[in-house]
Design a protein around this motif. Structure first.
Motif, PDB file in Angstrom:
ATOM      1  N   SER A 181      -3.178   4.135  -2.309  1.00  0.00           N
ATOM      2  CA  SER A 181      -4.119   3.458  -1.420  1.00  0.00           C
ATOM      3  C   SER A 181      -4.844   4.461  -0.541  1.00  0.00           C
ATOM      4  O   SER A 181      -5.953   4.205  -0.082  1.00  0.00           O
ATOM      5  CB  SER A 181      -3.372   2.486  -0.508  1.00  0.00           C
ATOM      6  N   SER A 182      -4.194   5.585  -0.301  1.00  0.00           N
ATOM      7  CA  SER A 182      -4.769   6.587   0.591  1.00  0.00           C
ATOM      8  C   SER A 182      -4.105   7.922   0.288  1.00  0.00           C
ATOM      9  O   SER A 182      -3.019   7.954  -0.302  1.00  0.00           O
ATOM     10  CB  SER A 182      -4.507   6.157   2.035  1.00  0.00           C
ATOM     11  N   TYR A 183      -4.768   9.012   0.669  1.00  0.00           N
ATOM     12  CA  TYR A 183      -4.201  10.330   0.409  1.00  0.00           C
ATOM     13  C   TYR A 183      -4.359  11.166   1.673  1.00  0.00           C
ATOM     14  O   TYR A 183      -5.476  11.414   2.127  1.00  0.00           O
ATOM     15  CB  TYR A 183      -4.926  10.990  -0.772  1.00  0.00           C
ATOM     16  N   LEU A 184      -3.237  11.585   2.247  1.00  0.00           N
ATOM     17  CA  LEU A 184      -3.303  12.385   3.478  1.00  0.00           C
ATOM     18  C   LEU A 184      -2.689  13.751   3.219  1.00  0.00           C
ATOM     19  O   LEU A 184      -1.675  13.860   2.528  1.00  0.00           O
ATOM     20  CB  LEU A 184      -2.513  11.692   4.591  1.00  0.00           C
ATOM     21  N   VAL A 185      -3.358  14.781   3.740  1.00  0.00           N
ATOM     22  CA  VAL A 185      -2.810  16.135   3.638  1.00  0.00           C
ATOM     23  C   VAL A 185      -2.055  16.422   4.930  1.00  0.00           C
ATOM     24  O   VAL A 185      -2.624  16.299   6.021  1.00  0.00           O
ATOM     25  CB  VAL A 185      -3.938  17.164   3.438  1.00  0.00           C
ATOM     26  N   LYS A 186      -0.783  16.798   4.784  1.00  0.00           N
ATOM     27  CA  LYS A 186       0.034  17.070   5.981  1.00  0.00           C
ATOM     28  C   LYS A 186      -0.567  18.248   6.721  1.00  0.00           C
ATOM     29  O   LYS A 186      -0.691  19.342   6.161  1.00  0.00           O
ATOM     30  CB  LYS A 186       1.460  17.439   5.559  1.00  0.00           C
ATOM     31  N   PRO A 187      -0.953  18.069   7.968  1.00  0.00           N
ATOM     32  CA  PRO A 187      -1.510  19.217   8.705  1.00  0.00           C
ATOM     33  C   PRO A 187      -0.395  20.154   9.170  1.00  0.00           C
ATOM     34  O   PRO A 187       0.738  19.716   9.327  1.00  0.00           O
ATOM     35  CB  PRO A 187      -2.214  18.563   9.900  1.00  0.00           C
ATOM     36  N   THR A 188      -0.738  21.417   9.356  1.00  0.00           N
ATOM     37  CA  THR A 188       0.292  22.357   9.792  1.00  0.00           C
ATOM     38  C   THR A 188       0.597  22.198  11.285  1.00  0.00           C
ATOM     39  O   THR A 188       1.722  22.423  11.710  1.00  0.00           O
ATOM     40  CB  THR A 188      -0.132  23.810   9.506  1.00  0.00           C
ATOM     41  N   SER A 189      -0.414  21.790  12.000  1.00  0.00           N
ATOM     42  CA  SER A 189      -0.178  21.647  13.446  1.00  0.00           C
ATOM     43  C   SER A 189       0.515  20.311  13.741  1.00  0.00           C
ATOM     44  O   SER A 189       0.125  19.265  13.231  1.00  0.00           O
ATOM     45  CB  SER A 189      -1.524  21.751  14.174  1.00  0.00           C
ATOM     46  N   PHE A 190       1.539  20.389  14.606  1.00  0.00           N
ATOM     47  CA  PHE A 190       2.307  19.177  14.920  1.00  0.00           C
ATOM     48  C   PHE A 190       1.436  18.162  15.664  1.00  0.00           C
ATOM     49  O   PHE A 190       1.540  16.958  15.461  1.00  0.00           O
ATOM     50  CB  PHE A 190       3.533  19.548  15.758  1.00  0.00           C
ATOM     51  N   PRO A 239       0.823  -1.219   0.000  1.00  0.00           N
ATOM     52  CA  PRO A 239       0.000   0.000   0.000  1.00  0.00           C
ATOM     53  C   PRO A 239       0.858   1.270   0.000  1.00  0.00           C
ATOM     54  O   PRO A 239       1.880   1.327   0.687  1.00  0.00           O
ATOM     55  CB  PRO A 239      -0.806  -0.107   1.298  1.00  0.00           C
ATOM     56  N   VAL A 240       0.436   2.218  -0.810  1.00  0.00           N
ATOM     57  CA  VAL A 240       1.168   3.483  -0.902  1.00  0.00           C
ATOM     58  C   VAL A 240       0.260   4.595  -0.388  1.00  0.00           C
ATOM     59  O   VAL A 240      -0.833   4.806  -0.918  1.00  0.00           O
ATOM     60  CB  VAL A 240       1.603   3.781  -2.355  1.00  0.00           C
ATOM     61  N   VAL A 241       0.693   5.261   0.671  1.00  0.00           N
ATOM     62  CA  VAL A 241      -0.095   6.365   1.239  1.00  0.00           C
ATOM     63  C   VAL A 241       0.570   7.668   0.800  1.00  0.00           C
ATOM     64  O   VAL A 241       1.736   7.899   1.081  1.00  0.00           O
ATOM     65  CB  VAL A 241      -0.137   6.271   2.780  1.00  0.00           C
ATOM     66  N   MET A 242      -0.196   8.478   0.095  1.00  0.00           N
ATOM     67  CA  MET A 242       0.346   9.767  -0.347  1.00  0.00           C
ATOM     68  C   MET A 242       0.314  10.721   0.843  1.00  0.00           C
ATOM     69  O   MET A 242      -0.674  10.786   1.582  1.00  0.00           O
ATOM     70  CB  MET A 242      -0.482  10.361  -1.490  1.00  0.00           C
ATOM     71  N   LEU A 243       1.409  11.436   1.003  1.00  0.00           N
ATOM     72  CA  LEU A 243       1.525  12.377   2.118  1.00  0.00           C
ATOM     73  C   LEU A 243       1.896  13.715   1.487  1.00  0.00           C
ATOM     74  O   LEU A 243       3.034  13.916   1.089  1.00  0.00           O
ATOM     75  CB  LEU A 243       2.641  11.878   3.049  1.00  0.00           C
ATOM     76  N   SER A 244       0.905  14.587   1.343  1.00  0.00           N
ATOM     77  CA  SER A 244       1.171  15.790   0.555  1.00  0.00           C
ATOM     78  C   SER A 244       0.744  17.054   1.282  1.00  0.00           C
ATOM     79  O   SER A 244      -0.112  17.016   2.169  1.00  0.00           O
ATOM     80  CB  SER A 244       0.418  15.677  -0.767  1.00  0.00           C
TER      81      SER A 244
END
Lengths: 452, 184
Positions: free
Chosen positions: B152-161, B130-135
């Protein structure tokens, strides 16, 4: 026998089939035989111009003829002749006078009708010829009859204004001489085609320069015509110069317009692409360092919590808060920039549903500050964009919950007033309010009148 | 815990960051191996920090996942392809094991995330990982092309840690614990 009968002075006659036939010439001169010869009779008296009177009696078996000469005084002489009448045979239908009369009348009618029809045909033909001639001579198109090699046999008087020459001048010349050299071959093809197909050959347009030096565009249709065993071609020419010029103008205008539209579309696409790139740049390039600032300051806050003095820790927190604020600003800007990108679609929106949704998303905040939101039970359905309505309500309600007077629970009141075709929605709160002078400012981008 | 940074070719490898200290390098059978592909060293650092943060959360909060993982990091598309093909400097399969999950940044110079993804999906065995996009990008177009390439999934990097840490916790929990892995 015949001779003798002609010489005698007696009347030699035969009465048969109801008709008296007189054979002796001498006697016939005395009479107006025509009156006698036609029908059966019982008694008949007649006088010829010379005064000889004649009386004829029909009896059952014979006819008696009394002839008196009254030329002089009174009765000059009289003679009486008895004419034996031969018994009539049963006369055939064809010999009966009534029948013959009908036949004569019938024949006469036929002949009369024939003559009438002939005259009428001639008249109609003459009328048609005159009508067609008028048509051909008054039409503005040029009508020509050409022979196989293109020599003009007939040309309508419109040649005066189209070719600039009278029909007499043109007849006998070749039509192709008037046509531009480039189009001559095409014209000959048209003639050949119409001659081959024996049908109307499609329109062909070509250029000519007439005697007066005016360049014209003519459209030609050709049909083959057989006249006295000779194959001729009727070619109709129409002057389409004005039409062609107008079409050319329209084409130029259209192409110019298309060019401009294309150029504008390209500009727009370029502008949109730039805006897209800008948004993308904001979302990616600007957020990446911001994420690092926030992330690392957050990590530092945790790690250095008990190792640094309060002031340094506050500074560290300030970095984090400023980063958060910048993150919000970027988010606002992105939303604003992408607002119109996909077009604002109008739809029927139930304001009641929109308000319910907004209140439920804000419910945590509403509960937290013990706010009271009053709104009508029923709100109308309006035409608009649901997302924008949601945003408006969210911003107004959200602001009402944030910008509050100290020690006072926020209270928001929503009023609805339906006026003919408009709906007025008023949202009022008991918060800190907006100064009269700042009322314009709140509609500018990223404006905040108060610090949070 | 060790990290090496080869500055010249921008290769940054954090071999075997253990989710649990007891797990050694060689024992990988029950360990989730993560391959992180990202060109931004700060983002890499943050991701690794966030993963560590997940581990450091106290068990009492229920956040401690107890998922054992190791992580390898490559910092551009070409290196990522070398890694998954075990070629060039990545020939040592023990040192560079095939990942159970790939975290892939979308926008990278040169061979970008989608190119890497397309290549991976054409390779035998590794295409099942599985490949999870981290953008950083939340744009529709980026999401669409990622899924079309086989993400397999797409995640948007949040600004808050904090949010980033939460996201990593969920990621570890889902792909490391609940998800039944394909056989590679």
């Amino acid at each position: 026998m015949c001779r003798e009968m002609e010489d005698t002075n007696d009347m030699i006659s035969k009465y048969s089939h109801g008709r008296l036939r007189i054979y002796s010439v001498a006697f016939s001169t005395l009479l107006l035989l025509s009156t006698l010869g036609t029908s059966g009779f019982h008694h008949l008296a007649a006088a010829n111009p010379s005064g000889i009177c004649l009386e004829l009696f029909r009896e059952s078996e014979s006819a008696k003829l009394i002839i008196e000469d009254r030329t002089l005084t009174g009765v000059k002489s009289s003679s009486e002749t008895s004419i034996p009448v031969t018994k009539d045979k049963e006369s055939s239908l064809f010999e009966r006078p009534a029948f013959l009369l009908i036949v004569y009348l019938w024949l006469l009618t036929i002949v009369a009708t024939g003559v009438f029809l002939w005259f009428r045909g001639r008249r109609s033909l003459w009328q048609q010829r005159s009508r067609y001639r008028t048509l051909v001579e008054n039409v503005s198109d040029l009508i020509t009859v050409l022979d196989g090699d293109g020599t003009i046999r007939y040309v309508s008087p419109s040649s005066n204004h189209i070719l600039g020459r009278s029909p007499n001048q043109v007849q006998g010349t070749k039509f192709s001489d008037c046509i531009d050299a480039e189009d001559r071959q095409e014209f000959q093809k048209l003639l050949d085609r119409s001659a081959d197909q024996l049908q109307r050959a499609g329109a062909l347009s070509f250029h000519i320069v007439n005697k007066e030096g005016v360049a014209l565009v003519l459209e030609a249709v050709a049909t083959v015509l057989y006249f006295e065993e000779e194959r001729l071609i009727v070619v109709n020419f129409r002057d389409i110069t004005d039409r062609v010029r107008t079409e050319e103008k329209v084409r130029l205008l259209n192409s110019d317009l298309e060019c401009r539209v294309r150029s504008r579309t390209l500009d727009l696409q370029k502008a949109n692409a730039e805006l897209d790139a800008f948004c993308s740049s904001i979302s990616h390039d600007l957020r990446a360092p911001l994420r690092a600032i926030l992330g690392f300051s957050s990590i530092l806050e945790k790690r250095l919590d008990d190792q640094i003095d309060a002031e340094s820790f506050k500074y560290l927190k300030n970095i984090g808060e400023a980063g958060e604020q910048m993150s919000r600003l970027i988010q606002d800007m992105l939303e604003y920039a992408t607002l119109g990108l996909e077009g604002i679609h109008l739809d029927e929106v139930s304001l009641g549903d929109v308000l319910q949704d907004v209140i439920s998303t804000l419910s945590t905040d509403i509960e937290k500050c013990a706010a009271q939101v009053d709104y009508p039970n029923e709100l109308p359905v309006v035409v608009g964009n649901r997302t924008l309505f949601e945003q408006i309500f969210r911003n107004l309600l959200g602001n009402a919950l944030i910008y509050v007077r100290p020690n006072r629970a926020p209270r928001v009141q929503i009023h609805c007033d339906v006026r003919e075709s408009d709906v007025l929605i008023a949202v009022s709160d008991n918060g800190i309010g907006i100064n009269e002078g700042n009322k314009e400012r709140i509609f500018r981008m990223f404006q905040r009148l108060h610090c949070q | 815990m060790e990290s090496r940074l080869r500055g010249s070719n921008k290769f940054h490898l954090l071999p075997m960051i253990e989710g649990n200290d007891k797990i050694g390098v060689q024992v990988l059978k029950n360990v989730m191996h993560i391959l992180l592909i990202d060109d931004n060293p700060m983002d890499v650092e943050l991701a690794v920090s966030a993963l560590k943060e997940v581990d450091s959360r106290p068990s009492s909060t229920g956040n401690n996942l107890d998922v054992k993982y190791t992580i390898s990091v490559v910092m551009n598309g070409e290196e990522a392809l070398d890694y998954v093909s075990n070629r060039c400097s990545y020939e040592d399969q023990k040192k560079y094991p095939l990942p159970n999950i790939i975290l892939l940044d979308l926008k990278m110079p040169g061979v970008d995330g989608c190119d890497v993804l397309r290549h991976i999906k054409q390779m035998p065995y590794i295409n099942r990982v599985p490949v999870v996009m981290l953008s950083s990008s939340a744009e529709k177009e980026d999401r669409m092309r990622s899924y079309e390439a086989g993400a397999s999934s797409y995640l948007v990097k949040p600004t808050s840690f904090e949010s980033f840490t939460d996201m990593m916790a969920i990621l570890l929990s889902y792909w490391g614990r609940h998800n039944v892995r394909p056989r590679v």
